[in-house]
Design a protein around this motif. Structure first.
Motif, PDB file in Angstrom:
ATOM      1  N   ALA A 122     -22.418 -27.878 -72.891  1.00 13.69           N
ATOM      2  CA  ALA A 122     -22.448 -27.083 -71.698  1.00 13.69           C
ATOM      3  C   ALA A 122     -22.541 -25.563 -71.948  1.00 13.69           C
ATOM      4  O   ALA A 122     -22.317 -25.262 -73.055  1.00 13.69           O
ATOM      5  CB  ALA A 122     -21.092 -27.183 -70.779  1.00 13.69           C
ATOM      6  N   HIS A 123     -23.153 -24.954 -70.936  1.00 10.89           N
ATOM      7  CA  HIS A 123     -23.212 -23.451 -71.206  1.00 10.89           C
ATOM      8  C   HIS A 123     -22.603 -22.670 -69.985  1.00 10.89           C
ATOM      9  O   HIS A 123     -22.691 -23.389 -68.997  1.00 10.89           O
ATOM     10  CB  HIS A 123     -24.543 -22.881 -71.482  1.00 10.89           C
ATOM     11  CG  HIS A 123     -25.445 -23.145 -70.553  1.00 10.89           C
ATOM     12  ND1 HIS A 123     -26.760 -24.188 -70.383  1.00 10.89           N
ATOM     13  CD2 HIS A 123     -25.834 -22.492 -69.096  1.00 10.89           C
ATOM     14  CE1 HIS A 123     -27.187 -24.144 -69.277  1.00 10.89           C
ATOM     15  NE2 HIS A 123     -26.820 -23.125 -68.666  1.00 10.89           N
ATOM     16  N   THR A 124     -22.171 -21.259 -70.241  1.00 11.18           N
ATOM     17  CA  THR A 124     -21.723 -20.769 -69.283  1.00 11.18           C
ATOM     18  C   THR A 124     -22.859 -20.194 -68.213  1.00 11.18           C
ATOM     19  O   THR A 124     -23.960 -19.987 -68.777  1.00 11.18           O
ATOM     20  CB  THR A 124     -20.804 -19.343 -69.622  1.00 11.18           C
ATOM     21  OG1 THR A 124     -21.865 -18.748 -70.386  1.00 11.18           O
ATOM     22  CG2 THR A 124     -19.538 -19.926 -70.379  1.00 11.18           C
ATOM     23  N   MET A 125     -22.555 -19.991 -67.031  1.00 14.88           N
ATOM     24  CA  MET A 125     -23.531 -19.450 -66.294  1.00 14.88           C
ATOM     25  C   MET A 125     -23.730 -18.179 -66.503  1.00 14.88           C
ATOM     26  O   MET A 125     -22.657 -17.423 -66.840  1.00 14.88           O
ATOM     27  CB  MET A 125     -23.121 -19.754 -64.908  1.00 14.88           C
ATOM     28  CG  MET A 125     -22.740 -21.207 -64.206  1.00 14.88           C
ATOM     29  SD  MET A 125     -24.247 -22.341 -64.669  1.00 14.88           S
ATOM     30  CE  MET A 125     -25.103 -22.147 -62.950  1.00 14.88           C
ATOM     31  N   LYS A 126     -24.899 -17.385 -66.439  1.00 18.56           N
ATOM     32  CA  LYS A 126     -25.327 -16.017 -66.624  1.00 18.56           C
ATOM     33  C   LYS A 126     -24.991 -15.436 -68.057  1.00 18.56           C
ATOM     34  O   LYS A 126     -26.039 -15.175 -68.503  1.00 18.56           O
ATOM     35  CB  LYS A 126     -24.131 -15.103 -65.612  1.00 18.56           C
ATOM     36  CG  LYS A 126     -24.284 -15.148 -64.187  1.00 18.56           C
ATOM     37  CD  LYS A 126     -23.398 -14.189 -63.535  1.00 18.56           C
ATOM     38  CE  LYS A 126     -23.456 -14.231 -62.007  1.00 18.56           C
ATOM     39  NZ  LYS A 126     -22.574 -13.496 -61.229  1.00 18.56           N
ATOM     40  N   THR A 127     -24.048 -15.803 -68.528  1.00 15.48           N
ATOM     41  CA  THR A 127     -23.966 -15.321 -70.053  1.00 15.48           C
ATOM     42  C   THR A 127     -24.513 -16.138 -70.865  1.00 15.48           C
ATOM     43  O   THR A 127     -24.726 -15.938 -72.242  1.00 15.48           O
ATOM     44  CB  THR A 127     -22.333 -14.905 -70.234  1.00 15.48           C
ATOM     45  OG1 THR A 127     -21.723 -16.033 -69.906  1.00 15.48           O
ATOM     46  CG2 THR A 127     -21.890 -13.985 -69.672  1.00 15.48           C
ATOM     47  N   GLU A 128     -24.718 -17.571 -70.594  1.00 15.32           N
ATOM     48  CA  GLU A 128     -25.290 -18.406 -71.331  1.00 15.32           C
ATOM     49  C   GLU A 128     -24.790 -18.802 -72.766  1.00 15.32           C
ATOM     50  O   GLU A 128     -25.430 -18.916 -73.797  1.00 15.32           O
ATOM     51  CB  GLU A 128     -26.774 -18.192 -71.660  1.00 15.32           C
ATOM     52  CG  GLU A 128     -27.772 -18.013 -70.270  1.00 15.32           C
ATOM     53  CD  GLU A 128     -28.314 -19.534 -69.924  1.00 15.32           C
ATOM     54  OE1 GLU A 128     -28.396 -20.398 -71.112  1.00 15.32           O
ATOM     55  OE2 GLU A 128     -28.015 -19.729 -68.749  1.00 15.32           O
ATOM     56  N   PHE A 129     -23.322 -18.779 -72.894  1.00 13.48           N
ATOM     57  CA  PHE A 129     -22.562 -19.125 -74.078  1.00 13.48           C
ATOM     58  C   PHE A 129     -22.707 -20.951 -74.215  1.00 13.48           C
ATOM     59  O   PHE A 129     -22.176 -21.350 -73.285  1.00 13.48           O
ATOM     60  CB  PHE A 129     -21.188 -18.603 -73.884  1.00 13.48           C
ATOM     61  CG  PHE A 129     -20.821 -17.372 -74.093  1.00 13.48           C
ATOM     62  CD1 PHE A 129     -21.038 -16.527 -75.291  1.00 13.48           C
ATOM     63  CD2 PHE A 129     -20.434 -16.453 -73.159  1.00 13.48           C
ATOM     64  CE1 PHE A 129     -20.893 -15.358 -75.542  1.00 13.48           C
ATOM     65  CE2 PHE A 129     -20.234 -15.013 -73.252  1.00 13.48           C
ATOM     66  CZ  PHE A 129     -20.575 -14.333 -74.535  1.00 13.48           C
ATOM     67  N   LYS A 130     -23.462 -21.147 -75.099  1.00  9.50           N
ATOM     68  CA  LYS A 130     -23.532 -22.538 -75.343  1.00  9.50           C
ATOM     69  C   LYS A 130     -22.484 -23.156 -76.283  1.00  9.50           C
ATOM     70  O   LYS A 130     -22.189 -22.696 -77.201  1.00  9.50           O
ATOM     71  CB  LYS A 130     -24.994 -22.789 -76.001  1.00  9.50           C
ATOM     72  CG  LYS A 130     -26.117 -22.599 -74.934  1.00  9.50           C
ATOM     73  CD  LYS A 130     -27.429 -23.079 -75.598  1.00  9.50           C
ATOM     74  CE  LYS A 130     -28.633 -22.667 -74.608  1.00  9.50           C
ATOM     75  NZ  LYS A 130     -28.572 -21.684 -73.903  1.00  9.50           N
ATOM     76  N   THR A 131     -21.979 -24.207 -75.605  1.00 11.72           N
ATOM     77  CA  THR A 131     -20.751 -24.992 -76.411  1.00 11.72           C
ATOM     78  C   THR A 131     -20.780 -26.457 -76.351  1.00 11.72           C
ATOM     79  O   THR A 131     -21.775 -27.065 -75.590  1.00 11.72           O
ATOM     80  CB  THR A 131     -19.386 -24.612 -75.798  1.00 11.72           C
ATOM     81  OG1 THR A 131     -19.557 -25.360 -74.170  1.00 11.72           O
ATOM     82  CG2 THR A 131     -19.108 -22.954 -75.329  1.00 11.72           C
ATOM     83  N   CYS A 132     -20.237 -27.031 -77.391  1.00  9.59           N
ATOM     84  CA  CYS A 132     -20.173 -28.409 -77.351  1.00  9.59           C
ATOM     85  C   CYS A 132     -18.616 -28.487 -77.497  1.00  9.59           C
ATOM     86  O   CYS A 132     -18.180 -28.400 -78.333  1.00  9.59           O
ATOM     87  CB  CYS A 132     -20.796 -28.947 -78.761  1.00  9.59           C
ATOM     88  SG  CYS A 132     -20.656 -30.899 -78.579  1.00  9.59           S
ATOM     89  N   THR A 133     -18.058 -29.474 -76.269  1.00  7.01           N
ATOM     90  CA  THR A 133     -16.819 -29.944 -76.478  1.00  7.01           C
ATOM     91  C   THR A 133     -16.928 -31.251 -76.954  1.00  7.01           C
ATOM     92  O   THR A 133     -17.345 -32.055 -76.533  1.00  7.01           O
ATOM     93  CB  THR A 133     -16.037 -29.817 -75.000  1.00  7.01           C
ATOM     94  OG1 THR A 133     -16.312 -28.578 -74.253  1.00  7.01           O
ATOM     95  CG2 THR A 133     -14.480 -29.962 -74.977  1.00  7.01           C
ATOM     96  N   PHE A 134     -15.764 -31.475 -77.731  1.00  9.59           N
ATOM     97  CA  PHE A 134     -16.044 -32.869 -78.350  1.00  9.59           C
ATOM     98  C   PHE A 134     -14.304 -33.564 -78.631  1.00  9.59           C
ATOM     99  O   PHE A 134     -13.447 -32.704 -78.506  1.00  9.59           O
ATOM    100  CB  PHE A 134     -16.377 -33.030 -79.790  1.00  9.59           C
ATOM    101  CG  PHE A 134     -15.831 -31.923 -80.784  1.00  9.59           C
ATOM    102  CD1 PHE A 134     -14.880 -32.438 -81.670  1.00  9.59           C
ATOM    103  CD2 PHE A 134     -16.260 -30.707 -80.912  1.00  9.59           C
ATOM    104  CE1 PHE A 134     -14.194 -31.595 -82.479  1.00  9.59           C
ATOM    105  CE2 PHE A 134     -15.596 -29.731 -81.631  1.00  9.59           C
ATOM    106  CZ  PHE A 134     -14.481 -30.228 -82.518  1.00  9.59           C
ATOM    107  N   MET A 135     -14.523 -34.766 -78.884  1.00  6.40           N
ATOM    108  CA  MET A 135     -13.261 -35.501 -79.195  1.00  6.40           C
ATOM    109  C   MET A 135     -13.351 -36.973 -79.904  1.00  6.40           C
ATOM    110  O   MET A 135     -14.412 -37.455 -79.794  1.00  6.40           O
ATOM    111  CB  MET A 135     -12.538 -36.248 -77.546  1.00  6.40           C
ATOM    112  CG  MET A 135     -13.117 -37.041 -77.100  1.00  6.40           C
ATOM    113  SD  MET A 135     -11.947 -37.596 -75.773  1.00  6.40           S
ATOM    114  CE  MET A 135     -13.098 -38.981 -74.997  1.00  6.40           C
ATOM    115  N   GLN A 136     -12.417 -37.364 -80.385  1.00 10.89           N
ATOM    116  CA  GLN A 136     -12.420 -38.597 -81.018  1.00 10.89           C
ATOM    117  C   GLN A 136     -11.023 -39.180 -80.739  1.00 10.89           C
ATOM    118  O   GLN A 136     -10.075 -38.410 -81.155  1.00 10.89           O
ATOM    119  CB  GLN A 136     -12.492 -38.538 -82.597  1.00 10.89           C
ATOM    120  CG  GLN A 136     -12.590 -39.748 -83.279  1.00 10.89           C
ATOM    121  CD  GLN A 136     -12.523 -39.521 -84.977  1.00 10.89           C
ATOM    122  OE1 GLN A 136     -13.714 -39.098 -85.562  1.00 10.89           O
ATOM    123  NE2 GLN A 136     -11.466 -39.858 -85.916  1.00 10.89           N
ATOM    124  N   ALA A 137     -11.107 -40.419 -80.537  1.00 11.43           N
ATOM    125  CA  ALA A 137      -9.550 -41.020 -80.244  1.00 11.43           C
ATOM    126  C   ALA A 137      -9.556 -42.338 -80.751  1.00 11.43           C
ATOM    127  O   ALA A 137     -10.566 -43.096 -81.090  1.00 11.43           O
ATOM    128  CB  ALA A 137      -9.561 -41.238 -78.613  1.00 11.43           C
TER     129      ALA A 137
END
Length: 767
Positions: free
Chosen positions: A205-220
């Motif tokens: 996902a990325h932030t609107m306007k500022t376009e900070f791109k991220t990947c949020t992740f998990m392992q269970a």
């Protein structure tokens, strides 16, 4: 609401008993962070009671459109907000097909939260009777790794009591979150991809306007009776993905879900590699396992505490308070990235936008200089140098020219993003705090190289601002500064705030001194800077004239500098004569009434006496302290620490101790009745200063470290370490003596109570 429910303990923050009224406050108090990310102490499982959900990524923000009733020229267009990031801690739990929720449970007993500050681990345990009458016992551990700062870990154990039960765990990621403090209820995040692989899930996902791109992740993974239980993909929407683990659990048996999660960010990695980096991080922590990663966490915090701990003997509440402050400062900022800074709420809430204030330069830099090394403090100064062009742009928007720089009151990227006019336009003393930090850094570290490399350009921009901000009063034949707000925000739009005028004079003189020093000792840098700034001797002469003829309001009757013109026109009723029912005034009075009152939110004139104490005698300080402190309501988190230091200098140890206790336990005891909004992170550095500079009397005088140790009656001893120019000095103070222990290879000379004392490596010196 019960405001004193935190149990006293030397190393832990402890809450016992479940009270829904305390949940939001505890979410702040038990917050965790690792410098790269942080989160409020929200429950992992669903909770339908009052809660303030918050997970945050360092340096990721959103420019929320400014919301004001009317627009003024020069207003910032947006208020940069630390963003509530996608949630990775969530775990839905179903017990015999009914979702577990503490808010709807029939009974909750033996509820206990503990924030183990020594080891950097947050735990929670309780017993509950669910809404469908199943009795369970729950133990949860959670931490954010210091070593692998993209990752956090959760161990969630459920024990079924008395009867068998079918338990379903649904660990999830959710990017469909909102900010508590949104101006327009904008959508802040745009989710671009959701994916799963084996027991892992990813949301890009990325932030609107500022376009900070991220990947949020998990392992269970789920373990029951020594066996690993497989999960299956469960729910998947545009912004939500989960796994489902189901198991019949025998009576008096336990089942444990282990969840690793976190963020990778394009600030640190190429966009196209975020998911792969997340996978790699999960590979590393999977190989380690929860227990080994936890041991690495314990070791990392042991190293942090070895240098930064302050030990207090004989006063558990005071000890708990200072460690809580030191712990939260280290959770917020570890000095690894010069692009980051320290927000007033850190990772614990969204008030103030989570941005950078003058607090960093005035309060935080001394803590980081003494408990880390000069590299960390230098990164904080480099942060401001990197934003110099923006500071010039900010000033230009307000009508200043010729490279005048006005640093922002609130910022994420150097651009002003605060939109209360009386602060945005008028609280210009923040410029002076940045210049003072440059002076303070050199004074403490002895590293002059920052000034010719970066600092001098900053000082020139600031001095140009002060020169243009004053005007010559023909009546007074002095330079005056009109329409400002000093540190005391309970008086706006005043003329000739003494602290601001004094800062301006000092800044100009300090800049002129550094120009001469760089010219004579760093000619290449000098010519580069002069070429870049086009500074001339004629312009410097104009600055000098302003500094020499600056106006300072003064009362001959009281023998004190006046906070600003007209202060004596107020109805000077002392705080002690205010009915307690009218406190705090910021919650009980109209703003109009506050502005007309003599009441001071925080140190103002006394802030100047703290910064520039070498310019004034102890008698001067005593006279000003006795005049202003009785009108001070201390409704700013930044106020008690300065007053504690000043009271200690005056030998008023009982008063200094009471101020110390207030600053150290400001959030733990919720003095200002607002802790549920987040903690006061930057003022926590002031708590450290209260002990080291206040009770320890530490100063740098004539290029040498100096101490005037005192000890409160309530303590039997206290000790702290400081890193002074790469020499570690441990100071231990009792009522009878002070001992010093030097770590290093070279001897060093200090002053104790005005007398020279030589310290030798690995020898204990007693005074």
């Amino acid at each position: 609401m019960n405001q004193d429910y935190i149990k006293p303990d030397n190393w832990c923050i402890i809450e016992e008993g479940f009270d829904q009224e305390n949940v939001k406050s505890s979410e702040s108090i038990f917050s965790i962070g690792n410098g790269a990310m942080g989160q409020r102490a929200n429950f992992e499982e669903t909770y339908t009671g009052e809660t303030f959900q918050g997970s945050y990524i360092a340096g990721v923000y959103y420019p929320d459109k400014t919301r004001v009733g009317w627009w003024k020229n020069g207003y910032p267009e947006y208020f940069a907000k630390v963003l509530n990031a996608p949630n990775w801690i969530g775990i839905k739990i179903y017990i015999d097909e009914v979702e577990f929720d503490l808010a709807t449970s029939k009974k909750v007993s033996n509820f206990r939260r503990e924030l183990n500050m020594k080891e950097g681990v947050y735990t929670r345990s309780f017993q509950a009777v669910t809404s469908n009458n199943v009795e369970i016992e729950v133990d949860v551990k959670r931490f954010l790794s210091i070593d692998i700062d993209a990752v956090g870990a959760i161990s969630y154990t459920v024990k079924v009591l008395k009867t068998d039960a079918t338990i379903v765990f649904e660990p999830y990621l959710d990017s469909g979150i909102t900010n508590e403090d949104s101006n327009w209820d904008d959508k802040f995040w745009n989710t671009t991809n959701l994916s799963t692989a084996d027991n892992r899930a990813f949301i890009e996902a990325h932030t609107m306007k500022t376009e900070f791109k991220t990947c949020t992740f998990m392992q269970a993974s789920l373990e029951y009776d020594g066996n690993q239980i497989s999960g299956v993909p469960s729910e998947k929407t545009d912004s939500f993905v989960s796994f489902k683990f189901e198991q019949n659990v025998k009576a008096n048996s336990s089942i444990t879900l282990t969840k690793f999660g976190g963020y990778t960010v394009a600030r640190n990695h190429p966009n196209e590699e975020l998911k792969q980096v997340a996978n790699n991080s999960l590979d590393v922590v999977s190989a380690l396992g929860f227990d080994q990663l936890l041991q690495k966490q314990n070791d990392a915090w042991a190293a942090i505490w070895d240098m930064s701990d302050i030990v207090i003997e004989g006063d558990v509440k005071a000890q708990q308070g200072i460690r809580f402050n030191i712990f939260q400062l280290n959770q917020t900022y570890l000095g690894t990235d010069s692009r980051l800074n320290i927000g007033p709420k850190g990772f614990t809430g969204e008030k103030y936008g989570g941005s950078t204030y003058w607090d960093t330069e005035a309060y935080c830099i001394p803590f980081y200089m003494a408990t880390k090394d000069d590299k960390v403090a230098r990164k904080l100064l480099k942060y401001r140098y990197n934003h110099l062009e923006k500071a010039i742009e900010n000033a230009k928007k307000l009508g200043f020219s010729n490279g005048a720089a006005l640093y922002p009151m609130v910022t994420m990227n150097g651009e002003e993003c605060h939109n209360e006019w009386e602060i945005t336009f008028e609280e210009i003393h923040r410029n002076g705090a940045i210049a003072f930090a440059i002076h303070n850094y050199f004074r403490y570290t002895g590293d002059y190289s920052y000034i010719p490399e970066m600092g001098l350009e900053v000082l020139i921009g600031i001095s140009r601002f002060w020169y243009q901000r004053v005007n010559l009063s023909k009546d007074k034949n002095k330079y005056v500064m009109l329409g400002v707000t000093g540190p005391n925000e309970y008086e706006n739009n005043v003329n000739n705030n003494w602290y601001t005028n004094y800062l301006a004079k000092w800044c100009i003189n300090y800049t002129l001194t550094q120009l001469d020093k760089v010219k004579n000792g760093y000619s290449d840098d000098y010519h580069r800077i002069i070429g870049k700034t086009q500074l001339t001797d004629r312009e410097c002469d104009k600055w000098r004239k302003v500094a020499n003829k600056m106006y300072f309001p003064y009362s001959k009757e009281h023998g004190v500098f006046l906070q600003q013109d007209g202060f004596l026109d107020k109805d000077l009723v002392r705080v002690d004569d205010l009915p307690k029912t009218e406190r705090p005034i910021n919650q009980k009075w109209s703003w109009d009434r506050i502005l007309r009152s003599p009441y001071i939110k925080q140190a103002d004139v006394l802030q100047g006496f703290y910064f520039f104490e070498e310019d004034f005698s102890v008698e001067d300080l005593e006279k000003h302290f006795d005049f202003y402190e009785p009108f001070t309501v201390h409704e700013s988190s930044l106020s008690p620490c300065v007053h504690s230091i000043q009271a200690a200098k005056l030998g008023r140890m009982e008063q200094a101790y009471n101020f110390y206790l207030r600053t150290s336990r400001l959030d733990l005891d919720d003095y200002n009745k607002e802790v549920e909004e987040g903690l006061h992170i930057t003022s926590m550095a002031g708590t450290w200063m209260s002990i080291v500079e206040g009770f320890g009397g530490m100063r740098v005088i004539n290029d040498k470290l100096s101490f005037k140790p005192q000890i409160p009656n309530q303590w039997s001893a206290y000790s702290f370490k400081v890193n002074f120019r790469n020499r570690i000095i441990k100071v231990n103070v009792t009522a009878k003596e002070t001992t010093f222990h030097l770590t290093g290879t070279e001897e060093v000379t200090i002053r104790v109570n005005g007398k020279k004392v030589a310290l030798f490596p690995d020898e204990l010196t007693t005074v």
